[in-house]
Write a protein that holds these residues in place. Sequence first.
Motif, mmCIF file in Angstrom:
data_model
loop_
_atom_site.group_PDB
_atom_site.id
_atom_site.type_symbol
_atom_site.label_atom_id
_atom_site.label_comp_id
_atom_site.label_asym_id
_atom_site.label_seq_id
_atom_site.Cartn_x
_atom_site.Cartn_y
_atom_site.Cartn_z
ATOM 1 N N GLU A 180 -34.328 -11.647 -21.226
ATOM 2 C CA GLU A 180 -34.054 -12.952 -21.089
ATOM 3 C C GLU A 180 -32.804 -13.163 -22.006
ATOM 4 O O GLU A 180 -31.827 -14.355 -21.124
ATOM 5 N N GLN A 181 -32.373 -12.857 -23.027
ATOM 6 C CA GLN A 181 -31.233 -13.118 -23.914
ATOM 7 C C GLN A 181 -30.246 -12.014 -23.705
ATOM 8 O O GLN A 181 -29.074 -12.710 -23.942
ATOM 9 N N GLN A 182 -30.409 -10.838 -23.416
ATOM 10 C CA GLN A 182 -29.144 -9.993 -23.234
ATOM 11 C C GLN A 182 -28.791 -9.737 -21.661
ATOM 12 O O GLN A 182 -27.634 -9.839 -21.389
ATOM 13 N N ILE A 183 -29.989 -9.510 -20.908
ATOM 14 C CA ILE A 183 -29.491 -8.935 -19.843
ATOM 15 C C ILE A 183 -29.301 -9.937 -18.547
ATOM 16 O O ILE A 183 -28.369 -9.918 -17.873
ATOM 17 N N ARG A 184 -30.221 -11.006 -18.482
ATOM 18 C CA ARG A 184 -30.042 -11.980 -17.558
ATOM 19 C C ARG A 184 -28.794 -12.633 -17.711
ATOM 20 O O ARG A 184 -28.108 -12.697 -16.717
ATOM 21 N N PRO A 185 -28.225 -13.020 -18.727
ATOM 22 C CA PRO A 185 -26.998 -13.731 -18.906
ATOM 23 C C PRO A 185 -25.596 -13.004 -18.511
ATOM 24 O O PRO A 185 -24.588 -13.585 -18.383
ATOM 25 N N TRP A 186 -25.845 -11.496 -18.358
ATOM 26 C CA TRP A 186 -24.904 -10.796 -18.019
ATOM 27 C C TRP A 186 -24.857 -10.362 -16.527
ATOM 28 O O TRP A 186 -24.672 -9.319 -16.026
ATOM 29 N N ASP A 187 -25.093 -11.686 -15.893
ATOM 30 C CA ASP A 187 -25.119 -11.440 -14.509
ATOM 31 C C ASP A 187 -26.228 -10.607 -13.767
ATOM 32 O O ASP A 187 -25.787 -10.089 -12.683
ATOM 33 N N LEU A 217 -34.770 -6.488 -12.788
ATOM 34 C CA LEU A 217 -35.324 -7.496 -13.933
ATOM 35 C C LEU A 217 -36.848 -6.826 -14.025
ATOM 36 O O LEU A 217 -37.270 -6.699 -15.255
ATOM 37 N N ALA A 218 -37.516 -6.928 -12.993
ATOM 38 C CA ALA A 218 -38.948 -6.450 -12.967
ATOM 39 C C ALA A 218 -39.157 -4.919 -13.436
ATOM 40 O O ALA A 218 -39.857 -4.644 -14.111
ATOM 41 N N LEU A 219 -38.039 -4.023 -12.989
ATOM 42 C CA LEU A 219 -38.177 -2.711 -13.518
ATOM 43 C C LEU A 219 -37.925 -2.570 -14.885
ATOM 44 O O LEU A 219 -38.346 -1.561 -15.671
ATOM 45 N N LEU A 220 -37.254 -3.377 -15.471
ATOM 46 C CA LEU A 220 -37.256 -3.238 -17.034
ATOM 47 C C LEU A 220 -38.479 -3.540 -17.794
ATOM 48 O O LEU A 220 -38.485 -3.184 -18.900
ATOM 49 N N ALA A 272 -25.887 0.399 -24.245
ATOM 50 C CA ALA A 272 -26.640 -0.976 -24.160
ATOM 51 C C ALA A 272 -27.197 -1.263 -23.207
ATOM 52 O O ALA A 272 -26.931 -1.264 -21.915
ATOM 53 N N PRO A 273 -28.580 -1.838 -23.368
ATOM 54 C CA PRO A 273 -29.347 -2.489 -22.157
ATOM 55 C C PRO A 273 -28.684 -3.090 -21.254
ATOM 56 O O PRO A 273 -29.166 -2.959 -19.966
ATOM 57 N N ARG A 274 -27.795 -4.025 -21.444
ATOM 58 C CA ARG A 274 -27.232 -4.978 -20.670
ATOM 59 C C ARG A 274 -26.377 -4.143 -19.468
ATOM 60 O O ARG A 274 -26.049 -4.209 -18.385
ATOM 61 N N VAL A 275 -25.584 -3.059 -20.205
ATOM 62 C CA VAL A 275 -24.646 -2.213 -19.300
ATOM 63 C C VAL A 275 -25.578 -1.459 -18.244
ATOM 64 O O VAL A 275 -25.315 -1.130 -17.445
ATOM 65 N N GLU A 276 -26.735 -0.864 -19.052
ATOM 66 C CA GLU A 276 -27.491 -0.008 -17.948
ATOM 67 C C GLU A 276 -28.322 -0.855 -16.815
ATOM 68 O O GLU A 276 -28.101 -0.356 -15.729
ATOM 69 N N ALA A 277 -28.699 -1.975 -17.334
ATOM 70 C CA ALA A 277 -29.091 -2.925 -16.135
ATOM 71 C C ALA A 277 -28.356 -3.212 -15.282
ATOM 72 O O ALA A 277 -28.231 -3.360 -14.087
ATOM 73 N N ARG A 278 -26.989 -3.712 -15.770
ATOM 74 C CA ARG A 278 -25.912 -3.956 -14.669
ATOM 75 C C ARG A 278 -25.461 -2.969 -13.703
ATOM 76 O O ARG A 278 -25.331 -3.223 -12.625
ATOM 77 N N MET A 279 -25.480 -1.771 -14.425
ATOM 78 C CA MET A 279 -25.132 -0.600 -13.519
ATOM 79 C C MET A 279 -25.995 -0.310 -12.421
ATOM 80 O O MET A 279 -25.563 -0.028 -11.400
ATOM 81 N N VAL A 280 -27.280 -0.202 -12.687
ATOM 82 C CA VAL A 280 -28.420 0.065 -11.763
ATOM 83 C C VAL A 280 -28.190 -1.154 -10.646
ATOM 84 O O VAL A 280 -28.331 -0.840 -9.467
ATOM 85 N N GLN A 281 -28.204 -2.516 -11.195
ATOM 86 C CA GLN A 281 -27.973 -3.582 -10.076
ATOM 87 C C GLN A 281 -26.692 -3.457 -9.174
ATOM 88 O O GLN A 281 -26.840 -3.308 -8.076
#
Length: 217
Positions: free
Chosen positions: A12-19, A26-29, A62-71
Amino acid sequence: MNVEQARFNMIEQQIRPWDVLDTSVLALLSVVRRENFVPAAHRSLAFMDIEIPLPGGQNMLAPRVEARMVQDLNLSKRDRVLLIGAGSGYMAALIAHKAQRVIAMENRPELVEFARTNLRNNQVHNAEVALGEGSEGLPAQGPFDAIVLTGSVTAVPQTLFDQVKAGGRLLAIVGREPVMQATLFTKAADGSLTSRRLFDTVATPLDRMAAEAGFTF
């Protein structure tokens, strides 16, 4: 540490704000437990907004970069994916939940074993780790629907572009510190490439990647 609270805060504080707004990502995380892929000595850092040290001098993104790349890969269950830089196996695990099959390449034997153990312990059955030079890819098993580079390069080797299917894509962090961009390359039916810069970031360079550009802006 309250692990579930720390995971919630990361999302909620790192990943979602990074679009990162794709609900399936998000559920996968919450399904793929990041702490299980972090070296034991650094497990307290699993949910922090930093790169985490790995054996052999490498780092987890960093987690936000991993999540953004997967998306931004926009994967489907039909996709075969080549991952350059297996690291801890965490990115392979995330992608495996979105794709049909993942092959992760790693040139450091200690990381190959670490990633394989993590994937096996977390019951990720459609991902494998191969020992080899990422700059060469795996032409005998290509072409791939998507290729992902988990570290930075000054330029993407042409050998990797050659292993992308027509209509496929390649995602890489391109540049030199302090200026790097995550860039999505798409291959047209005629083999031509287009690129789209997604976001600015900085990542540890991948080993022994060729400096010659396979694509220039």
